[in-house]
Design a protein around this motif. Structure first.
Motif, PDB file in Angstrom:
ATOM      1  N   UNK A 309     -10.785   8.762   9.690  1.00 36.16           N
ATOM      2  CA  UNK A 309     -10.437   8.935   8.286  1.00 36.16           C
ATOM      3  C   UNK A 309      -9.379   7.923   7.864  1.00 36.16           C
ATOM      4  N   UNK A 310      -8.353   7.750   8.686  1.00 38.44           N
ATOM      5  CA  UNK A 310      -7.291   6.792   8.368  1.00 38.44           C
ATOM      6  C   UNK A 310      -7.818   5.358   8.387  1.00 38.44           C
ATOM      7  N   UNK A 311      -8.673   5.041   9.361  1.00 41.12           N
ATOM      8  CA  UNK A 311      -9.236   3.689   9.454  1.00 41.12           C
ATOM      9  C   UNK A 311     -10.109   3.384   8.245  1.00 41.12           C
ATOM     10  N   UNK A 312     -10.862   4.361   7.794  1.00 42.94           N
ATOM     11  CA  UNK A 312     -11.710   4.167   6.619  1.00 42.94           C
ATOM     12  C   UNK A 312     -10.866   3.947   5.370  1.00 42.94           C
ATOM     13  N   UNK A 313      -9.812   4.742   5.204  1.00 38.42           N
ATOM     14  CA  UNK A 313      -8.935   4.587   4.043  1.00 38.42           C
ATOM     15  C   UNK A 313      -8.271   3.211   4.041  1.00 38.42           C
ATOM     16  N   UNK A 314      -7.858   2.748   5.215  1.00 41.44           N
ATOM     17  CA  UNK A 314      -7.236   1.420   5.307  1.00 41.44           C
ATOM     18  C   UNK A 314      -8.237   0.325   4.932  1.00 41.44           C
ATOM     19  N   UNK A 315      -9.467   0.466   5.380  1.00 35.36           N
ATOM     20  CA  UNK A 315     -10.496  -0.533   5.070  1.00 35.36           C
ATOM     21  C   UNK A 315     -10.751  -0.600   3.569  1.00 35.36           C
ATOM     22  N   UNK A 316     -10.821   0.555   2.915  1.00 32.08           N
ATOM     23  CA  UNK A 316     -11.051   0.576   1.467  1.00 32.08           C
ATOM     24  C   UNK A 316      -9.880  -0.064   0.719  1.00 32.08           C
ATOM     25  N   UNK A 317      -8.669   0.180   1.201  1.00 29.68           N
ATOM     26  CA  UNK A 317      -7.490  -0.398   0.563  1.00 29.68           C
ATOM     27  C   UNK A 317      -7.484  -1.915   0.680  1.00 29.68           C
ATOM     28  N   UNK A 318      -7.835  -2.440   1.848  1.00 30.11           N
ATOM     29  CA  UNK A 318      -7.857  -3.896   2.042  1.00 30.11           C
ATOM     30  C   UNK A 318      -8.933  -4.543   1.179  1.00 30.11           C
ATOM     31  N   UNK A 319     -10.060  -3.878   1.020  1.00 27.97           N
ATOM     32  CA  UNK A 319     -11.130  -4.419   0.181  1.00 27.97           C
ATOM     33  C   UNK A 319     -10.660  -4.532  -1.265  1.00 27.97           C
ATOM     34  N   UNK A 320      -9.903  -3.541  -1.740  1.00 28.54           N
ATOM     35  CA  UNK A 320      -9.407  -3.544  -3.124  1.00 28.54           C
ATOM     36  C   UNK A 320      -8.430  -4.684  -3.371  1.00 28.54           C
ATOM     37  N   UNK A 321      -7.650  -5.062  -2.337  1.00 24.20           N
ATOM     38  CA  UNK A 321      -6.634  -6.106  -2.505  1.00 24.20           C
ATOM     39  C   UNK A 321      -7.243  -7.458  -2.859  1.00 24.20           C
ATOM     40  N   UNK A 322      -8.538  -7.643  -2.553  1.00 23.64           N
ATOM     41  CA  UNK A 322      -9.167  -8.923  -2.893  1.00 23.64           C
ATOM     42  C   UNK A 322      -9.275  -9.110  -4.403  1.00 23.64           C
ATOM     43  N   UNK A 323      -9.288  -7.994  -5.144  1.00 19.88           N
ATOM     44  CA  UNK A 323      -9.394  -8.075  -6.601  1.00 19.88           C
ATOM     45  C   UNK A 323      -8.058  -7.831  -7.297  1.00 19.88           C
ATOM     46  N   UNK A 324      -7.228  -6.971  -6.689  1.00 17.74           N
ATOM     47  CA  UNK A 324      -5.939  -6.617  -7.299  1.00 17.74           C
ATOM     48  C   UNK A 324      -4.865  -6.722  -6.219  1.00 17.74           C
ATOM     49  N   UNK A 325      -3.929  -7.615  -6.361  1.00 18.13           N
ATOM     50  CA  UNK A 325      -2.856  -7.674  -5.377  1.00 18.13           C
ATOM     51  C   UNK A 325      -2.626  -9.073  -4.845  1.00 18.13           C
ATOM     52  N   UNK A 326      -1.855  -9.173  -3.773  1.00 13.83           N
ATOM     53  CA  UNK A 326      -1.423 -10.486  -3.263  1.00 13.83           C
ATOM     54  C   UNK A 326      -2.570 -11.348  -2.738  1.00 13.83           C
ATOM     55  N   UNK A 327      -3.672 -10.736  -2.304  1.00 13.66           N
ATOM     56  CA  UNK A 327      -4.771 -11.534  -1.757  1.00 13.66           C
ATOM     57  C   UNK A 327      -5.363 -12.492  -2.794  1.00 13.66           C
ATOM     58  N   UNK A 328      -5.216 -12.148  -4.089  1.00 13.43           N
ATOM     59  CA  UNK A 328      -5.809 -13.007  -5.122  1.00 13.43           C
ATOM     60  C   UNK A 328      -5.116 -14.361  -5.204  1.00 13.43           C
ATOM     61  N   UNK A 329      -3.913 -14.500  -4.632  1.00 15.41           N
ATOM     62  CA  UNK A 329      -3.188 -15.771  -4.645  1.00 15.41           C
ATOM     63  C   UNK A 329      -3.503 -16.637  -3.436  1.00 15.41           C
TER      64      UNK A 329
END
Length: 443
Positions: A309-329
């Protein structure tokens, strides 16, 4: 005294040599007239079809290069560290195939790795697994093979150097690494587990691809299902050494083996793709459940899935960062988004089937980027992976540098593992293994 010792040593050597020749010698089995199809019942032929599907016979006994060839007519090229080996014609043609073989001859080849003519077979034919097959399964397989269309086609000669080309060396290999014997059920497990073990360790020969081999080409019995390199892909571990952050549960395994895609772990690609789509989709569901049940026990899924459950939540969070967050830079993130993000973006709580979440995929968690690069270069057709969903090849669209940047980016943002090294060189090396530029290649 010295003379007596030398004489004793020579005598022992002679006796040992004679003993080995006795062990190695098998008489030919007499030829027969090809049996008529009417001599087998429809029920037996159908059972044999299932046995052939679960053993993937057509996969290794059908030529794929030089324009392909008729099913089961052999001449499939297998690259080995010792030289190329070409598979046999197993259609009922009496001259080029096995039409003149009795059921006894087929049984001997499967159980002992010896042809009708008494010649030792090369263990690229996995008789070290087929030896576990029951008499009934072998009899049914014989009925199926003998009712296929006969194809009068020869295979190319093997390319093994001398002295490995001498088949008596295979007898020595057997002496060291081969133990014949039918599978014996384990009374400490239930019927479903034993059915899965029988298939996995026997006819389906899963270890032939997923177990590493020693310098003599034999499976390392102490490293069963630890993963191995096959046809320039990595067949990942099937045990608890599999590095993905979410567990291969029994249900994930069943979905993958039956339909070619697991909800969390993504689609089957490369040499694995035909297994679910061409073969295991055509066999009784019980047997696929049995394989999944067995391998879920092998990888200790029940004890390990507490962290999923924790690993899945972390994966979803990292995927979101590609659109919103520091990864966009990040310049590498933008390259990834342009090439891959539109199809691989996911949002909580679960990945969308058909939109593989790379943070959970084997390809990013293995010791090498091999499988990631292979999928980039080959893509996935609508017949591979998840049925009806395709991924284009990026053979022309991405340079080795581009592939290395994407691989480095995904490894550092989607995993907790150390970075891969020499990424550009490895991309170039994998590109060289692509024999034909895929027809769906991006431009």
């Amino acid at each position: 005294m010295i003379k007596r010792l030398l004489a004793g040593a020579v005598g022992a050597g002679v006796l040992g040599g004679l003993g080995f020749l006795y062990y190695a010698w098998y008489p030919p089995i007499a030829t027969i007239e090809p049996p008529k199809a009417s001599s087998f019942s429809a029920e037996q032929i159908e059972r044999g079809r299932i046995v052939a599907a679960e053993g993937y016979c057509a996969e290794c006994h059908t030529r794929t290069d030089n324009g392909g060839g008729p099913e089961l007519a052999g001449d499939y090229k297998m690259e080995t560290p010792f030289g190329a080996i070409y598979s046999s014609n197993i259609t009922p043609d009496p001259e080029m195939g096995i039409g003149a073989w009795s059921e006894e001859a087929l049984r001997r080849s499967l159980r002992y790795g010896v042809s009708r003519q008494g010649v030792h077979l090369i263990p690229a034919f996995p008789y070290d697994h087929f030896t576990k097959m029951t008499d009934q399964d072998i009899s049914d397989l014989y009925a199926f093979l003998m009712t296929r269309p006969a194809v009068h086609m020869a295979r190319r000669p093997n390319e093994l150097p001398f002295p490995l080309s001498l088949r008596i060396f295979q007898a020595g290999w057997k002496l060291m690494f081969f133990t014949p014997g039918v599978y014996k059920p384990d009374p400490s497990h239930d019927a479903l587990w034993n059915r899965g073990a029988y298939l996995a360790e026997g006819n389906a020969h899963c270890g032939a691809c997923h177990t590493p081999r020693n310098l003599m080409g034999a499976e390392k019995k102490g490293s069963m299902y630890d993963g191995a390199v096959v046809d320039a892909w990595i067949a990942p571990p099937l045990n608890d050494k599999n590095p993905t952050p979410t567990t291969w549960t029994e249900d994930e395994l069943y979905q993958y083996l039956r339909f070619g895609v697991a909800p969390l772990h993504g689609p089957a690609g490369g040499p694995m793709s035909p297994i679910p789509h061409r073969f295991l989709s055509q066999v009784p569901e019980y047997d696929v459940h049995a394989l999944a049940h067995y391998f879920a026990d092998v990888d200790h899924a029940a004890e390990r899935q507490g962290h999923d459950k924790a690993a899945l939540a972390h994966a979803m969070e990292e995927s979101k960062k590609d659109l919103i967050g520091p990864n966009t830079l990040d310049a590498d993130a933008r390259l990834y988004q342009g090439a891959c993000g539109a199809c691989h973006y996911n949002a909580a709580p679960m990945p969308v089937l058909g939109r593989p979440e790379l943070a959970l995929n084997n390809a990013l968690w293995l010791d090498e980027p091999t499988n990631l690069y292979q999928v980039m270069l080959h893509g996935l057709t609508a017949e591979e992976g998840q049925s009806g969903i395709a991924m284009p090849s990026f053979y022309n669209a991405l340079s080795d540098t581009d592939m290395a940047r994407i691989a480095a980016y995904l490894r550092r943002t989607r995993t907790t593992l150390p970075p891969w090294t020499d990424l550009e060189k490895k991309a170039a090396d994998i590109r060289k293994t692509v024999k034909t530029i895929p027809v769906n290649s991006s431009h």
